[in-house]
Design a protein around this motif. Structure first.
Motif, mmCIF file in Angstrom:
data_model
loop_
_atom_site.group_PDB
_atom_site.id
_atom_site.type_symbol
_atom_site.label_atom_id
_atom_site.label_comp_id
_atom_site.label_asym_id
_atom_site.label_seq_id
_atom_site.Cartn_x
_atom_site.Cartn_y
_atom_site.Cartn_z
ATOM 1 N N SER A 168 0.829 -1.211 0.000
ATOM 2 C CA SER A 168 0.000 0.000 0.000
ATOM 3 C C SER A 168 0.859 1.255 0.000
ATOM 4 C CB SER A 168 -0.935 -0.010 1.215
ATOM 5 O OG SER A 168 -0.194 0.069 2.423
ATOM 6 N N LEU A 169 1.988 1.219 0.696
ATOM 7 C CA LEU A 169 2.901 2.368 0.691
ATOM 8 C C LEU A 169 3.502 2.587 -0.696
ATOM 9 C CD1 LEU A 169 4.772 1.877 4.095
ATOM 10 C CD2 LEU A 169 3.075 3.638 3.537
ATOM 11 N N ILE A 170 3.782 1.494 -1.388
ATOM 12 C CA ILE A 170 4.308 1.614 -2.751
ATOM 13 C C ILE A 170 3.237 2.177 -3.678
ATOM 14 C CG2 ILE A 170 5.101 0.270 -4.737
ATOM 15 C CD1 ILE A 170 6.499 -1.598 -2.769
ATOM 16 N N TYR A 171 2.012 1.705 -3.508
ATOM 17 C CA TYR A 171 0.922 2.176 -4.372
ATOM 18 C C TYR A 171 0.653 3.661 -4.174
ATOM 19 C CZ TYR A 171 -3.605 2.342 -6.690
ATOM 20 O OH TYR A 171 -4.644 2.649 -7.527
ATOM 21 N N ILE A 172 0.695 4.120 -2.929
ATOM 22 C CA ILE A 172 0.425 5.533 -2.669
ATOM 23 C C ILE A 172 1.559 6.411 -3.177
ATOM 24 C CG2 ILE A 172 1.515 5.924 -0.401
ATOM 25 C CD1 ILE A 172 -1.188 7.132 0.494
ATOM 26 N N ASN A 173 2.738 5.817 -3.389
ATOM 27 C CA ASN A 173 3.902 6.564 -3.870
ATOM 28 C C ASN A 173 4.105 6.447 -5.376
ATOM 29 O OD1 ASN A 173 5.298 7.983 -1.727
ATOM 30 N ND2 ASN A 173 5.687 5.981 -0.805
ATOM 31 N N LEU A 174 3.133 5.929 -6.104
ATOM 32 C CA LEU A 174 3.297 5.758 -7.550
ATOM 33 C C LEU A 174 3.670 7.058 -8.267
ATOM 34 C CD1 LEU A 174 0.498 3.200 -8.551
ATOM 35 C CD2 LEU A 174 2.969 2.833 -8.388
ATOM 36 N N PRO A 175 3.060 8.214 -7.937
ATOM 37 C CA PRO A 175 3.498 9.446 -8.609
ATOM 38 C C PRO A 175 4.970 9.775 -8.348
ATOM 39 C CG PRO A 175 1.379 9.784 -7.535
ATOM 40 C CD PRO A 175 1.897 8.452 -7.079
ATOM 41 N N LEU A 176 5.468 9.407 -7.175
ATOM 42 C CA LEU A 176 6.874 9.667 -6.864
ATOM 43 C C LEU A 176 7.783 8.754 -7.672
ATOM 44 C CD1 LEU A 176 8.216 10.437 -3.335
ATOM 45 C CD2 LEU A 176 9.548 9.025 -4.886
ATOM 46 N N TYR A 177 7.408 7.467 -7.783
ATOM 47 C CA TYR A 177 8.200 6.550 -8.613
ATOM 48 C C TYR A 177 8.187 6.990 -10.072
ATOM 49 C CZ TYR A 177 8.070 3.432 -4.563
ATOM 50 O OH TYR A 177 8.204 2.893 -3.312
ATOM 51 N N ASN A 178 7.039 7.506 -10.506
ATOM 52 C CA ASN A 178 6.942 8.003 -11.868
ATOM 53 C C ASN A 178 7.901 9.166 -12.085
ATOM 54 O OD1 ASN A 178 5.940 8.303 -14.507
ATOM 55 N ND2 ASN A 178 4.375 9.748 -13.845
ATOM 56 N N GLY A 179 7.976 10.064 -11.105
ATOM 57 C CA GLY A 179 8.903 11.185 -11.199
ATOM 58 C C GLY A 179 10.359 10.772 -11.088
ATOM 59 N N LEU A 180 10.617 9.647 -10.419
ATOM 60 C CA LEU A 180 11.991 9.161 -10.259
ATOM 61 C C LEU A 180 12.533 8.469 -11.498
ATOM 62 C CD1 LEU A 180 12.198 7.638 -6.654
ATOM 63 C CD2 LEU A 180 13.641 9.442 -7.585
ATOM 64 N N PHE A 181 11.695 7.607 -12.089
ATOM 65 C CA PHE A 181 12.225 6.687 -13.097
ATOM 66 C C PHE A 181 11.683 6.881 -14.511
ATOM 67 C CE2 PHE A 181 12.084 4.193 -9.031
ATOM 68 C CZ PHE A 181 13.445 4.219 -8.795
ATOM 69 N N PHE A 182 10.535 7.502 -14.681
ATOM 70 C CA PHE A 182 9.887 7.454 -15.997
ATOM 71 C C PHE A 182 9.677 8.816 -16.652
ATOM 72 C CE2 PHE A 182 8.261 3.817 -13.489
ATOM 73 C CZ PHE A 182 8.845 2.789 -14.223
ATOM 74 N N ARG A 183 9.493 9.858 -15.879
ATOM 75 C CA ARG A 183 9.189 11.151 -16.488
ATOM 76 C C ARG A 183 10.440 11.802 -17.057
ATOM 77 N NH1 ARG A 183 5.519 14.355 -12.232
ATOM 78 N NH2 ARG A 183 6.249 16.100 -13.535
ATOM 79 N N GLU A 184 10.228 12.567 -18.157
ATOM 80 C CA GLU A 184 11.336 13.250 -18.822
ATOM 81 C C GLU A 184 11.186 14.767 -18.784
ATOM 82 O OE1 GLU A 184 13.973 11.814 -19.917
ATOM 83 O OE2 GLU A 184 13.312 9.744 -19.644
ATOM 84 N N ASP A 185 10.062 15.281 -18.249
ATOM 85 C CA ASP A 185 9.838 16.722 -18.234
ATOM 86 C C ASP A 185 10.611 17.375 -17.094
ATOM 87 O OD1 ASP A 185 8.045 16.710 -15.793
ATOM 88 O OD2 ASP A 185 6.895 15.399 -17.120
#
Length: 529
Positions: A487-504
């Motif tokens: 559940s902690l990982i799921y609630i942090n999905l936007p943070l993981y997205n900003g860490l590993f996947f976003r390019e902006d």
């Protein structure tokens, strides 16, 4: 007027043609620094002049421009000092019995708000002991699902109405109508009646506007408050970064009560934070200032003993202990997952009867929380989930840093400062905000804490699953901890997205990720000691 304001904002200063019409603006030409200048005061519209009317022939109210004196050798006390200067100057010019306080980034959204507030003050049976009428702090241009939980939904819709029934809400610094007598330090007694609202005012003054301008300047001098009760027993209190909460508590302890009023149409609207860091910094100041009150002589259980109801003292502590709540929150997002990595079970087996109470409490709490939020705040399920995420982020960063600031202040290592929340954003940031993409673009110690926790949780879950698969261990014993970590990982999905996947430009800075990885490895090393 709208065109004038937009043109001035684009220009960056008051246009010359406007400056020439008002001597108050021209006085700034002789000022070397905005932190070192004389009092600048001008009555722009004199409400006592019968010839001053609008296009419809209706009289205009008095409008005064004031910039109080500031000198390097005197502490100006930020917002509280500015408001106290305004209280003194206005007492000489108009002496109106009711004062409206609105932050500079907020505006009136309901023309009936003044009339509604006066209805409370003028109530012949119950209005004589009201110090202030507090409107909720609402914000404009929120995203559909309120990405940063800026609406303060549960506070405005649930908690403050509860305070209203237990002695009155806190004063939150904006959207508030004050009784001048209460704000000026007067104690409430049985002799105080509503006829104080009808006392003689200085609107029928004999002094001309130029004379008033000169005589009132001394009231805004930087040395005026020396050896007086201003900032202590009179006006807004000094010495705290949340001077509004402390001032409201002081008024209630002098025998006054407050009222919370939430109209169907929002009375006042403000500018909401459009980045994650803006929101976290704002809550750091709130939580740190609240905890500062707890550690001072103004603690509700000490200062309010025998003066306000015990139930109201507990209501204050719901907010004054925000910072202290960061410690158990930090424990729950790190220790169970680190124990999971080592195979240490902290909860009963899922198949055991002892596991039923744990599962019931968690499930019932989440369902009740979601239902309450969506019903009272008229929000969405995703809006509730965003509120849960921001609650976690604030407790583990804003409240933690607010707590540390106070402890370091007590030890004499650091001193609390008043931090203004920056709410001006570029076009790209605003566009990502409208798309409900979290903004991480600026390096910050707060982001380092969040990223460290996120890396610990995802690493522990991956390591545990690999161990269970390779060694064939039973999942039953660790199922609850796996669920909690997941559940902690799921609630942090936007943070993981900003860490590993976003390019902006709104992605998490690489420097934050590297520092967080080091701290996460250090946590793993300590866990295996």
């Amino acid at each position: 007027m709208k065109q004038r304001i937009e043109a001035m904002a684009e220009l960056g200063h008051v246009p010359n043609d406007i400056r020439e019409q008002h001597k108050g603006f021209l006085e700034w030409d002789t000022v070397s620094s905005r932190r070192d200048h004389q009092t600048i005061l001008q009555i722009l519209i004199d409400g006592t002049d019968p010839t001053v009317v609008d296009d419809g022939g209706q009289p205009l109210p008095t409008l005064v421009y004031l910039a109080r004196e500031k000198r390097p050798q005197y502490h100006h006390n930020f917002k509280a000092g500015a408001m106290n200067a305004l209280i003194r100057v206005s007492s000489r010019i108009s002496n109106a019995p009711i004062i409206l306080n609105v932050d500079c980034d907020m505006y009136s959204n309901n023309s009936d708000s003044v009339r509604d507030a006066l209805c409370f003050f003028l109530d012949e049976e119950n209005g004589h002991d009201i110090a202030y009428v507090q409107y909720p702090q609402n914000f404009d241009k929120l995203t559909e699902n309120d990405l940063y939980s800026s609406s303060l939904g549960l506070i405005n819709h649930v908690e403050f109405p509860g305070l209203d029934g237990n002695g009155g809400p806190m004063y939150i610094g904006t959207g508030c109508f004050h009784r001048r007598d209460a704000l000026s330090g007067r104690k409430y007694t049985l002799e105080v009646k509503t006829d104080s609202l009808k006392r003689e005012r200085h609107d029928q003054r004999r002094d001309s506007a130029p004379v008033l301008e000169e005589t009132c300047k001394t009231l805004a001098d930087s040395a005026y408050e020396e050896n007086t009760d201003w900032g202590k027993e009179m006006g807004l209190n000094y010495g705290c970064t949340v001077e509004d909460v402390l001032t409201g508590l002081s008024m209630q302890c002098r025998g006054w009560r407050s009222v919370y009023f939430k109209s169907e149409r929002a009375g006042f609207l403000g500018v909401a934070p459009t980045t994650l860091l803006q929101s976290l910094v704002q809550h750091k100041r709130w939580s740190g200032g609240d905890f500062q009150i707890t550690l001072s002589r103004h603690c509700p259980f000490v200062y309010g003993h025998g003066k306000i109801p015990l139930k109201l003292q507990f209501c204050y502590c719901n907010y004054l202990l925000w910072a202290a709540n960061s410690l158990p929150s930090l424990y729950y997002v790190t220790v169970p997952t680190l124990c999971l990595l080592r195979g240490i079970s902290l909860f009963p087996k899922v198949s055991s009867l002892w596991g039923l109470p744990f599962m019931y409490v968690v499930t019932a709490t989440m369902l009740y929380s979601a239902g309450e939020f969506m019903w009272t705040c008229r929000s969405t399920l995703r809006g509730w989930w965003n509120d849960q995420r921001m609650g976690l982020y604030r407790r583990t960063t804003s409240h933690l840093f607010g707590f540390l600031d106070n402890i370091l202040g007590l030890l004499g290592v650091a001193k609390s400062t008043f931090v203004i929340t920056e709410k001006v954003s570029g076009n790209d940031v605003s566009k990502r905000y409208e798309q409900e993409l979290m903004e991480f673009g600026t390096p910050s110690p707060m982001f380092t804490v969040l990223t460290t926790i996120a890396l610990i949780n995802v690493s522990c879950l991956v390591g545990t699953m690999l161990r269970l698969v390779m060694h064939g261990q039973a999942v039953d014993q660790l199922a609850m901890q796996i669920g909690w970590c997941g559940s902690l990982i799921y609630i942090n999905l936007p943070l993981y997205n900003g860490l590993f996947f976003r390019e902006d430009e709104g992605r998490m800075p690489a420097s934050v990720m590297y520092r967080s990885a080091i701290f996460a490895l250090l946590a793993f090393a300590l866990a295996w000691v």
